[in-house]
Design a protein around this motif. Sequence first.
Motif: not given
Length: 426
Positions: A33-47, A82-90
């Motif tokens: 769970k403590d990795h959650e912040t870094s995961r969201i951070s990567r997505f927000e950084t990309a945006v 809270q963001i659970l996953e980022v899913v690419p759309n086929h």
Amino acid sequence: MLEVLLSIDVNEAFAAEKADQLTRERETRAAAKDHETSRISRFETAVAEGRMVQVGADSFRVTQGWDAGEVFTVNRDLATGQILEVVPNHGLDVNADGDALLYSAVPPWHSLGNVIPGGISDIDKVLELGGIDFLVDKVPAQYMWDGKLRTKPDSYITVRADTGDALGNVGRIYQQIQNRELFTFLENLVARHGVIWQSAGPLRGGRKVFVSMKVPQNVIVDPGGLDDQIELYVVVINSHDGLSSAQALVTPWRPVCGNTERFAVRDAVHRWDIRHTTGALSRIDEARHTLGLTIQYADQFAIEETALARTDLAIAEFHKLIDELWEPADPSDPTRTRNNDARRRDQLDAMFRAETERAGRTAYAAERVITDYLDHHAARRPARTLTEELGRDRALDVVRATAVLEGGDDKTKTNAHKWLMTLVRN
């Protein structure tokens, strides 16, 4: 007109990038769970860095990389947001069991559909596996008025014969192009029967379908030297909704989803529109000429591009090419005109110097730069109404895509090729 393509296999690059994204997402979800912040951070950084832009309440579009244009959906916790996953759309259609409808000769990045390693030549089997083994009927458009059923003159509806689903509204002269006809058309186009089919599938409920095959002959630029190998596919995208013509494309993309179908159109080397009229698929000679699908074309393409790759080009000559394609600004021109001219020259200069690191200071490098600049970097000005409706970034994407689809820069690209070939002949 001969365009220059990257020698890298865009399909492999795209698939590798998508597989890496999915793997990282799975690893992230399985992490502590403590990795959650870094995961969201990567997505927000990309945006924040503009590598992804928001296009809907929970959808984001990639702006860079091989999957530029790909749309992702963000799934959130309904209670916390809270963001659970980022899913690419086929974007593929699915059957009653929820399985994606797709035939592919190679495993697609999304791991969906029916994969036959190495592909097959059986048209009927591909139609079945790809979920496009249906016919399309054209029936009169009717409506109820005052308790009576009336028929609207010269107005029809395209309908799937297997499900009865309406696909679109069309006019009197509209002629259905059946899915099976696309295979025969492609076989006749390359004058080779029993070809190995690369992919086939439906989109948007069958309103669109795609079929692809590999161009029989690869093109190698500068054999023994640069060895740029260009692997191309012939793709036919059929539309049953009456909103667009069918299209035959020569492209580096093998469509296996809604996004790669768009990429195939975006990066097409040659394109031939097929109007939905009687006899449209019988004009094989015209299609061959437009698409350049002859051995002579492949040979000539390789000869000319190899010659460009072996022709040195000084930076001063590259500047002459720029002057030939875009008239230099005059000192008496408005400041804005002179500034735009300077920016274009600086950008082309930088792109040429970067490309020469790989392809040498050659006419071939110059042609690649001109093509890349026109397709992806040239200034565009979206209409105000389009900008207001979509936002500046999306409006700009639409304008760029339209320019490529309609061949708005084909003349400039052709002029660049002809000018550079004069250096070879001299």
